[in-house]
Design a protein around this motif. Structure first.
Motif, short mmCIF file in Angstrom:
data_model
loop_
_atom_site.label_atom_id
_atom_site.label_comp_id
_atom_site.label_asym_id
_atom_site.label_seq_id
_atom_site.Cartn_x
_atom_site.Cartn_y
_atom_site.Cartn_z
N THR A 61 0.82 -1.21 0.00
CA THR A 61 0.00 0.00 0.00
C THR A 61 0.85 1.26 0.00
O THR A 61 0.43 2.31 -0.50
N LEU A 62 2.08 1.20 0.56
CA LEU A 62 2.93 2.38 0.61
C LEU A 62 3.44 2.78 -0.78
O LEU A 62 3.80 3.94 -0.99
N THR A 63 3.48 1.84 -1.70
CA THR A 63 3.99 2.14 -3.05
C THR A 63 2.88 2.47 -4.03
O THR A 63 3.16 2.66 -5.22
N TRP A 68 -6.34 6.53 -5.03
CA TRP A 68 -7.12 5.31 -5.28
C TRP A 68 -7.22 4.46 -4.01
O TRP A 68 -8.24 3.80 -3.78
N LEU A 69 -6.20 4.49 -3.17
CA LEU A 69 -6.28 3.76 -1.90
C LEU A 69 -7.33 4.36 -0.99
O LEU A 69 -8.06 3.63 -0.30
N LEU A 70 -7.42 5.69 -0.96
CA LEU A 70 -8.48 6.33 -0.18
C LEU A 70 -9.85 5.97 -0.73
O LEU A 70 -10.82 5.82 0.04
N THR A 71 -9.96 5.80 -2.03
CA THR A 71 -11.22 5.34 -2.62
C THR A 71 -11.56 3.94 -2.13
O THR A 71 -12.73 3.64 -1.81
N ALA A 72 -10.57 3.07 -2.05
CA ALA A 72 -10.80 1.72 -1.53
C ALA A 72 -11.24 1.75 -0.06
O ALA A 72 -12.13 1.00 0.35
N GLY A 250 -6.51 -2.12 -7.57
CA GLY A 250 -5.86 -2.47 -8.83
C GLY A 250 -5.41 -1.24 -9.61
O GLY A 250 -4.31 -1.22 -10.18
N LEU A 251 -6.25 -0.21 -9.62
CA LEU A 251 -5.85 1.03 -10.29
C LEU A 251 -4.71 1.72 -9.56
O LEU A 251 -3.83 2.33 -10.17
N ALA A 252 -4.71 1.63 -8.23
CA ALA A 252 -3.61 2.24 -7.46
C ALA A 252 -2.28 1.56 -7.74
O ALA A 252 -1.23 2.21 -7.75
N LEU A 253 -2.31 0.25 -7.99
CA LEU A 253 -1.08 -0.50 -8.26
C LEU A 253 -0.84 -0.70 -9.75
O LEU A 253 0.06 -1.47 -10.11
N GLU A 254 -1.67 -0.04 -10.57
CA GLU A 254 -1.55 -0.13 -12.03
C GLU A 254 -1.64 -1.57 -12.52
O GLU A 254 -0.83 -2.04 -13.32
N ALA A 303 -0.89 -9.62 -9.24
CA ALA A 303 -2.12 -10.08 -8.60
C ALA A 303 -1.89 -10.27 -7.10
O ALA A 303 -2.74 -9.90 -6.28
N THR A 304 -0.74 -10.84 -6.72
CA THR A 304 -0.44 -11.04 -5.30
C THR A 304 -0.33 -9.70 -4.58
O THR A 304 -0.85 -9.54 -3.47
N SER A 305 0.34 -8.74 -5.20
CA SER A 305 0.47 -7.42 -4.58
C SER A 305 -0.90 -6.76 -4.40
O SER A 305 -1.18 -6.17 -3.34
N ALA A 306 -1.76 -6.85 -5.41
CA ALA A 306 -3.08 -6.24 -5.32
C ALA A 306 -3.91 -6.89 -4.23
O ALA A 306 -4.61 -6.21 -3.46
N VAL A 307 -3.85 -8.21 -4.12
CA VAL A 307 -4.64 -8.91 -3.09
C VAL A 307 -4.13 -8.58 -1.70
O VAL A 307 -4.92 -8.35 -0.78
#
Length: 335
Positions: A61-63, A68-72, A250-254, A303-307
């Protein structure tokens, strides 16, 4: 004349001991305080056991893109609001709105005590019973919520599957034999459950009584448009908001997957993970989400990073506050 002495009962001695400042052990034991601290203790154990997973999710989440994270985070909070509306739609009586929302927030922490959502169900049954509903009607309201939530979730999944039939490519991810065995096992388990209910007479009577109560309540609720709208609107909004949270992460992590495909992957993964009961969905939901995202076209590491980031926001971040709220509700005798 013979005088008989009254037999001592032990209560005068107990009262005199209390006056002297010595309360009996069962009154000295702060049972409710222990129950208040129990959720926090159990959650603390969970955090220690899964500290590496939490750390990985936090680093992901830091990267990421903070907006988009605030949206989540916002969609996660709105999900509790949607569940509160759906729970209100299961009963005719008006429930206290703030306490109802707090109960849904606390139910997330309770889910880490028992598998398959049993913790959240127990919290809601206790809450509705505390609001004056009989236990039979509280159980019927719970069954109606589960039915509505499952119906809308499966309906959304079918709509997205029809709209995007080629979105999930399970062939490269899972062999056909594995998926066949999963389907066969689910069908066999459902058949065994139905046969057991049909053969055992007391269970059959109990189920028949419960179904009659649930159907009567459902008919009454659907004569009130506001209750029907709250039930079905909240049940529909909840999985949509959860899926939107994964899309935002997913959008936050592209993540290189279309948002509609991410939503389809989320709904499919949670439907499959529901077959494997685990507290908080730890393990089963995570693995199913990674597999579904890879089937939707994401790379395994992405996928692992997003999950990890998504589960950190939706599960681990609100865990300690949820346990504190749960303890407060227990102490206030709301549940």
């Amino acid at each position: 004349m013979r005088h008989t002495m009254p037999r001592p009962t032990g209560r005068p001695l107990e009262r005199s001991a209390e006056r002297a400042g010595h309360r009996p052990w069962h009154r000295r034991l702060p049972l409710r305080r222990i129950l208040c601290l129990l959720p926090l203790l159990v959650v603390g154990v969970w955090v220690v056991q899964h500290r590496s997973l939490i750390g990985s999710g936090a680093r992901q989440t830091l990267t990421a893109d903070p907006y988009w994270l605030l949206t989540a985070v916002a969609t996660t909070g709105l999900g509790w609001v949607a569940v509160a509306f759906a729970r209100q739609g299961t009963v005719l009586e008006r429930l206290p709105a703030r306490r109802l929302f707090a109960a849904q927030f606390a139910a997330g922490a309770a889910n880490h005590l028992l598998p398959s959502g049993i913790g959240a169900s127990a919290v809601n049954i206790r809450f509705m019973t505390g609001c004056g509903l009989p236990p039979a009607r509280s159980s019927a309201a719970l069954a109606l919520y589960v039915l509505a939530e499952a119906t809308t979730r499966v309906g959304l999944l079918l709509v997205l599957l029809m709209a995007f039939p080629q979105a999930l490519r399970l062939g490269p991810v899972l062999p056909a034999s594995v998926s066949g065995w999963v389907v066969a096992g689910a069908v066999a388990a459902a058949g065994a459950l139905v046969a057991g209910v049909a053969l055992v007479r007391p269970v059959r009577r109990l189920v028949a009584t419960f179904v009659r109560t649930a159907l009567a309540d459902a008919r009454s609720l659907h004569t009130r448009p506001s209750r029907a709208l709250a039930l079905w609107g909240g049940s529909l909004a909840f999985p949509l908001l959860q899926a939107a949270g994964l899309v935002a992460v997913g959008l936050a992590l592209e993540l290189q997957v279309r948002p509609a495909h991410v939503m389809l992957a989320y709904l499919a993964a949670t439907a499959v993970a529901a077959v494997v009961p685990s507290p908080g969905g730890i393990g089963s939901v995570d693995a199913a989400l990674v597999i579904a995202l890879v089937a939707a076209g994401a790379a395994v590491d992405s996928a692992t990073s997003a999950v990890l980031a998504y589960r950190f926001i939706t599960v681990w971040l609100p865990l300690i506050p949820g346990a504190l709220v749960l303890g407060g509700l227990v102490r206030s005798k709301i549940i």
